[in-house]
Write a protein that holds these residues in place. Structure first.
Motif, PDB file in Angstrom:
ATOM      1  N   TRP A 198       0.722  -1.082   0.065  1.00  0.00           N
ATOM      2  CA  TRP A 198      -0.049   0.176  -0.027  1.00  0.00           C
ATOM      3  C   TRP A 198       0.964   1.184   0.140  1.00  0.00           C
ATOM      4  CZ3 TRP A 198       0.103   3.585   4.079  1.00  0.00           C
ATOM      5  CH2 TRP A 198       0.941   2.916   5.038  1.00  0.00           C
ATOM      6  N   ASP A 203      -5.303   3.648   0.371  1.00  0.00           N
ATOM      7  CA  ASP A 203      -4.750   2.162   0.641  1.00  0.00           C
ATOM      8  C   ASP A 203      -4.706   1.650   2.015  1.00  0.00           C
ATOM      9  OD1 ASP A 203      -4.311   2.579  -2.101  1.00  0.00           O
ATOM     10  OD2 ASP A 203      -2.170   2.788  -1.876  1.00  0.00           O
ATOM     11  N   LYS A 207      -5.802  -1.777   4.226  1.00  0.00           N
ATOM     12  CA  LYS A 207      -4.719  -2.539   4.782  1.00  0.00           C
ATOM     13  C   LYS A 207      -5.203  -2.894   6.366  1.00  0.00           C
ATOM     14  CE  LYS A 207      -1.093  -4.846   5.675  1.00  0.00           C
ATOM     15  NZ  LYS A 207      -0.869  -5.992   4.743  1.00  0.00           N
TER      16      LYS A 207
ATOM     17  N   TYR B  47      -8.602  -5.367  -3.526  1.00  0.00           N
ATOM     18  CA  TYR B  47      -7.423  -5.511  -2.735  1.00  0.00           C
ATOM     19  C   TYR B  47      -7.264  -6.792  -2.014  1.00  0.00           C
ATOM     20  CZ  TYR B  47      -6.208  -0.740  -4.525  1.00  0.00           C
ATOM     21  OH  TYR B  47      -5.815   0.466  -5.344  1.00  0.00           O
ATOM     22  N   TRP B  66      -5.030  -4.847  -6.096  1.00  0.00           N
ATOM     23  CA  TRP B  66      -3.686  -4.691  -5.362  1.00  0.00           C
ATOM     24  C   TRP B  66      -3.636  -5.923  -4.508  1.00  0.00           C
ATOM     25  CZ3 TRP B  66      -1.074   0.605  -4.278  1.00  0.00           C
ATOM     26  CH2 TRP B  66      -1.243   1.327  -5.337  1.00  0.00           C
TER      27      TRP B  66
END
Lengths: 433, 217
Positions: A198, A203, A207, B47, B66
């Protein structure tokens, strides 16, 4: 004022240039910054008089129990003192040192923290409450170990060297350390500065959700920041969903860092706490998202002042190592012959030559630290700090360390007044407003 | 997502064969599953999907965001289409196969295992890779293998550029046979030649040491 020597070209500066002229690279050392900065000594408590009355300093109950990360976690981190032991890696520290810190944390009902390099089983066994760090390197990262943790800490930056990764010189990367980190034995390890998976705060939010899913939403997810652009960073971390934010200042310690980063990056602990507090307050998250301060916490007075400025807890590193015997001549040691400086001036953690067995992987040096005796000293020290905090708190007429507030403090210098947003003693003036 | 992952963990513990329909490209699909099992995901995921797993075989019929498979310990992930950045980042074991292309930083900080990409990979493939193997059947972007410690990167197509301290080494016949055998397991019958990239090991040590640092060695 004219003096008898150059104030710009001091002996230390001249020596530094000579060393770099020989070396051809930046210099490295351990311990902490050598900069003189505004610190907790520049603040003083305004204890009781006729306007309010104290609690009995040595007797009456004073709460020190601390709950961290309760915003989303089913099981927040509950510790009996607002002081816990910060992340320091197995690798930077010896196994005996890590074990001693874990035992000490358990003895006083607080937590210890893993560090860059994975979880040492002996520390896990010793520490009832272990904070598991998620660092850019992910050295030794194991989701099974994550699932055992009592809290998780995503390390964005380290106060001693913000904007860069960890460092462990090859002399300490012995076989076991290398295997745990999946690195070649003996390399000068320079860890990544960026997380691999990330980049920005959006991001980071994903996470954090991933770590919650991996831990079944049971434990707090904290974010550790090196104190630089504190206001923006704290807001972004809080918006990303952190349950707690660790703000680690330029005064914080390290096992190894480029000197240029230690001495020329980051901001001190006092303004960092104030900026973080105000950032959370602006978001309506102050006292909801936990705020933990670290960097140069040396005593109960420092910890109490940190709480008065707005922290919910503090994390200690170097202070705990000093309690373990760092920079103390012991019968087995000879600082001058072993590291070239007297006890009290040693900052040679990165060389692995620690004369007291703490920051070393040398099996012979490591024997100089008995984990049980070390644990007792660290536990005694944390108990002393906690008692000092309680004593100060009672002297202010309060029965809970978490009731400490900025109004309990005065600044001894104009700089401290401006950085802490506290009136200068003898005035009603807060500088810098 | 919380309910889905809880259900997946419970079923995985029973060793079940699981199908997830309509995954909705959501982030964190299938995180932290520690038991051997088979999971089929009928659609794209977001992700961190199939991340921090240890044991399962997960097939995703679609694309992924991701960090697909991030920090996998063991198991297998098959993605039929494209993956975003940081695919297989920090994995310590197992295999990740991507049927399409992958984004930047593929296999970043890998600590073991294998990443196989049928198509192309973006810039910084294998950045700071520590162990394991990356196979790219198409082209790889700029700075392949930058600052890698150990492990091998095989690229069949064009190498955009080598990263800092990455060097090309001749692949032995046995190594090529092993790479081709790996591809065959994923239905790739072609036997292309590969450029093998490894660490130049020039970044392993500081160039110079101070007196006390030297004394410590």
């Amino acid at each position: 004022m004219v003096t008898d020597r150059s104030q710009v070209w001091s002996p230390w500066t001249i020596d530094d240039i000579h060393a770099k002229a020989e070396l051809g690279r930046y210099r490295i050392r351990g311990f902490s910054t050598f900069q003189k900065v505004t610190h907790f000594d520049d603040l003083t408590f305004l204890s009781t008089g006729l306007t309010r009355f104290p609690l009995e300093g040595y007797k009456e109950k004073c709460n020190t129990r601390t709950v961290l990360g309760a915003l989303n976690a089913e099981n927040p981190l509950v510790i009996e003192t607002p002081i816990y032991i910060t992340g320091m890696s197995y690798g930077a520290l010896s196994a005996n040192a890590k074990t001693a810190l874990g035992k000490a944390a358990t003895m006083v009902g607080t937590a210890s923290c893993t560090g860059d390099g994975g979880m040492l089983q002996a520390e896990r066994a010793a520490s009832e409450k272990l904070i598991y760090q998620v660092l850019p390197s992910r050295y030794g990262f194991n989701p099974h170990h994550l699932a055992q943790a009592q809290a998780v800490e995503i390390v964005v930056g380290q106060g001693a060297k913000p904007g860069t990764g960890g460092m462990l010189m090859g002399v300490k990367v012995l076989d076991e350390i290398a295997e745990m980190r999946d690195l070649p034995t003996g390399i000068d390890q320079r860890s990544p500065a960026r997380h691999p998976d990330w980049l920005g705060p959006d991001d980071l939010a994903v996470k954090i959700e991933q770590l919650r899913e991996a831990t079944d939403w049971s434990v707090p997810i904290h974010v550790k920041l090196g104190a630089c652009r504190v206001t923006d960073d704290v807001k972004l971390a809080a918006k990303a969903g952190a349950d707690g934010i660790v703000i680690d200042s330029m005064v914080a310690g390290t096992g190894a860092s480029a000197e240029v980063l230690l001495d020329h990056s980051g901001i001190p602990t006092v303004p960092a706490i104030v900026m973080a507090r105000e950032a959370l307050r602006e978001l309506g998250l102050y006292r909801k998202v936990s705020l933990i301060a670290s960097g140069g916490i040396r005593s109960g007075a420092d910890a109490a002042k940190a709480l008065a400025l707005g922290a919910d807890a503090v994390a200690i590193g170097i202070a705990a190592l000093i309690a373990l015997n760092c920079n103390k001549e012991i019968p087995e040691s000879d600082f001058m012959s072993e590291v070239g400086v007297p006890a009290g001036s040693c900052h040679h953690c990165h060389t692995g030559k620690c004369p007291v067995g703490i920051t070393t992987q040398d099996p012979e040096l490591m024997k100089r630290l008995d984990p049980d005796e070390g644990a007792e000293r660290v536990a005694n020290f944390i108990n002393s700090m906690t008692m000092e905090m309680a004593l100060l708190t009672r002297s202010l007429g309060k029965g809970d360390v978490h009731s400490l507030e900025p109004e309990d403090l005065a600044a001894l210098t104009i700089e401290a007044s401006a950085m802490a947003q506290i009136p200068l003693v003898g005035t009603n003036k807060v500088f810098g407003t | 997502m919380r309910a889905l992952n809880r259900r997946l963990k419970d079923l995985a513990a029973e060793g079940a064969e699981i199908t997830v329909t309509n995954p909705g490209a959501r982030h964190n699909t299938g995180v932290g599953i520690f038991h051997p099992c088979k999971i089929n995901i009928e659609g794209s995921v977001g992700y961190y999907s199939a991340s921090m797993i240890d044991g399962p075989e997960i097939t995703i019929h679609g694309n992924a965001g991701w960090a697909l498979g991030e920090n996998m310990m063991s198991g297998k992930i098959v993605l039929t289409k494209d993956a975003g950045a940081s695919v297989a980042s920090t994995i310590r074991g197992g295999e990740v196969f991507v049927g399409g292309n992958v984004g930047a930083r593929a296999g970043i900080s890998m600590k073991g295992g294998a990443l196989i990409v049928k198509g192309n990979s973006g810039f910084l493939t294998g950045f700071m890779m520590q162990k394991g193997r990356i196979i790219v059947c198409g082209d790889a972007g700029e700075a392949v293998g930058d600052s890698m410690y150990e492990g091998e990167i095989y690229v069949a197509g064009n190498v955009g550029s080598l990263g800092n301290d990455a060097v090309v080494e001749d692949a032995s016949e046995d190594e090529l046979l092993d790479v081709w055998a790996t591809l065959e397991r994923y239905g790739i019958a072609e036997r292309p030649t590969f450029t093998k990239i490894v660490s130049g090991k020039k970044l392993y040590h500081m160039d110079s040491l101070e007196r006390l640092e030297k004394a410590a060695i």
